[in-house]
Design a protein around this motif. Structure first.
Motif, PDB file in Angstrom:
ATOM      1  N   SER A  35      36.125  46.145  30.126  1.00  0.00           N
ATOM      2  CA  SER A  35      35.317  45.493  31.157  1.00  0.00           C
ATOM      3  C   SER A  35      35.184  43.995  30.939  1.00  0.00           C
ATOM      4  CB  SER A  35      33.925  46.128  31.212  1.00  0.00           C
ATOM      5  OG  SER A  35      34.011  47.446  31.715  1.00  0.00           O
ATOM      6  N   GLY A  36      35.143  43.587  29.690  1.00  0.00           N
ATOM      7  CA  GLY A  36      34.970  42.171  29.377  1.00  0.00           C
ATOM      8  C   GLY A  36      36.251  41.392  29.263  1.00  0.00           C
ATOM      9  N   ILE A  45      33.176  36.761  27.922  1.00  0.00           N
ATOM     10  CA  ILE A  45      33.459  37.779  28.931  1.00  0.00           C
ATOM     11  C   ILE A  45      34.384  37.166  29.980  1.00  0.00           C
ATOM     12  CG2 ILE A  45      31.303  37.216  30.157  1.00  0.00           C
ATOM     13  CD1 ILE A  45      31.375  40.026  31.381  1.00  0.00           C
ATOM     14  N   THR A  88      35.826  37.384  33.734  1.00  0.00           N
ATOM     15  CA  THR A  88      35.225  37.877  34.978  1.00  0.00           C
ATOM     16  C   THR A  88      36.157  37.670  36.166  1.00  0.00           C
ATOM     17  OG1 THR A  88      34.158  35.719  35.270  1.00  0.00           O
ATOM     18  CG2 THR A  88      32.871  37.449  34.168  1.00  0.00           C
ATOM     19  N   THR A 111      28.683  42.171  30.146  1.00  0.00           N
ATOM     20  CA  THR A 111      29.807  43.112  30.070  1.00  0.00           C
ATOM     21  C   THR A 111      29.372  44.504  30.487  1.00  0.00           C
ATOM     22  OG1 THR A 111      30.752  41.793  28.259  1.00  0.00           O
ATOM     23  CG2 THR A 111      31.612  44.021  28.560  1.00  0.00           C
ATOM     24  N   ASN A 170      36.595  45.969  35.683  1.00  0.00           N
ATOM     25  CA  ASN A 170      37.278  44.948  34.889  1.00  0.00           C
ATOM     26  C   ASN A 170      37.972  43.958  35.815  1.00  0.00           C
ATOM     27  OD1 ASN A 170      39.276  47.584  34.870  1.00  0.00           O
ATOM     28  ND2 ASN A 170      40.439  45.689  35.108  1.00  0.00           N
TER      29      ASN A 170
END
Length: 393
Positions: A66-67, A94, A96, A260, A269
């Motif tokens: 996800s990060g 993170i 994005t 995250t 993600n």
């Protein structure tokens, strides 16, 4: 239909509104010059496209953490160390879906209902809206034009109270193109440390600077300020990758972990292929970034002279980004219009030049002009604006 209260407070984007009207006129066959673009007009460099193609061919088309992928986090850490002598760990990064998503997620994890965030005006249009969506309150303070659109420590101190959670600093700035010096950031940083508030440092335009001044992140001034700063950045502007949607936030591990965790329940993600494209952007030659910067600098020099030559228009000369933010109050009054918004609309109707009114940026006497189009179009746009102003005098 009764919609959620959180969306009822949103202000429509003036940038998108003028862009939509300009597109409609173009579809009708009119020769419209759009100066509203918030993105470079250059294509993404080929080595980045090749990096994305290689990722697809090698099967990197699945979910990622996800990060963000570890290699891209490492590349971001390396970039920050090399460019600004800032040391971060991978768990303090993170990745994005664009810098906008980084900001949105940050406010969601940082703010409780009623928390305040100080926002200098002129501001990027999404700052206040994102704060409101997180149930926070944007506290707008006017960065005076005579101070090059930069807030002072006294202004910041006056805006802070027990509800203040953070302040946003955007340098170089959208929409003004101005940037803070190291000394100015030191003085603002002292106020932030004294009052124990976070600093949201939006540095998305850091590679597009046109003076001898170097970009300075407030996080590099001291370890204390680094601990209170969340850096927002990405590859959209620096590498002409707006559509790839890769941004990032860097800062305290507790905040980054919360961001995250939230991303894992919202976007899952960032796009895998786009992450590998960003990896290629950071790991390869930066020559094309410099070529783009030089092209923007040339456009700025010429467009600035053309615009300030128009009666009733004054402009603080930008030091970065790719916008002019002239004050057109005198021209609007001389032309007999009641507001800048009316003047902008009439300019589009009569001369087919699309500008963005400053009202959406918290500066109703100004307009934003993007010079992310060719010199030829910029010259023609300046000629049309001048013709419009002289015609209505």
């Amino acid at each position: 239909m009764d919609l959620a209260n959180r969306v009822k407070t949103l202000t429509p984007s003036s940038t998108l509104a003028i862009t939509a009207k300009a597109k409609a006129l173009k579809q009708e066959g009119h020769d419209v010059i759009g100066l509203g673009a918030g993105e470079p007009d250059f294509n993404t460099p080929k080595h980045i496209l090749d990096g994305a193609a290689a990722a697809m061919n090698e099967g990197f088309t699945k979910y990622t953490p996800s990060g963000g992928i570890v290699d891209l986090k490492k590349a971001i850490v390396s970039k920050l160390q090399q460019d600004q002598n800032l040391d971060y760990k991978e768990n303090e990064v993170i990745v994005t879906n664009g810098a906008k998503h980084a900001l949105f997620t940050l406010f969601q994890v940082l703010l409780n209902p009623g928390d305040e965030v100080v926002v200098p005006a002129p501001y990027w249009v999404s700052y206040p809206e994102q704060i409101k969506l997180a149930q926070g309150n944007p506290v707008i303070i006017e960065a005076k034009e005579e101070n090059e659109f930069k807030i002072t420590p006294g202004q910041l101190e006056e805006a802070i109270n027990e509800k203040t959670k953070a302040v946003i600093l955007n340098s170089p700035s959208n929409p003004t193109g101005v940037m803070y010096t190291k000394e100015e950031l030191e003085d603002l940083g002292e106020v932030c440390l004294k009052n124990d508030i976070f600093i949201v440092s939006d540095e998305i335009y850091e590679k597009l600077i046109y003076t001898d001044l170097n970009h300075v992140s407030i996080a590099e001034i001291s370890e204390e300020l680094k601990r209170k700063t969340i850096i927002i950045n990405g590859v959209s502007k620096s590498h002409s990758m707006t559509g790839w949607r890769i941004g990032y936030a860097v800062g305290d591990n507790t905040i980054i972990k919360a961001m995250t965790d939230l991303a894992s329940h919202s976007t899952s993600n960032p796009t895998s292929i786009a992450q590998y494209a960003a990896l290629a952007a950071y790991r390869s030659s930066q020559d094309q970034v410099e070529e783009m910067r030089k092209a923007f600098k040339d456009r700025l020099e010429k467009l600035y002279e053309w615009i300030v030559d128009i009666p009733g228009i004054e402009c603080v000369k930008p030091k970065g980004a790719f916008y002019l933010f002239p004050n057109v109050k005198k021209a609007v009054e001389n032309n007999g219009f009641d507001s800048v918004d009316q003047w902008v609309e009439a300019l589009l109707e009569e001369e087919k030049v699309a500008l963005v009114p400053g009202s959406g940026f918290g500066a109703p006497e100004n307009v934003r002009l993007s010079y992310a189009i060719s010199l030829e179009q910029l010259e023609e746009a300046a000629n049309r604006i001048k013709r419009f102003v002289l015609k209505h005098q």
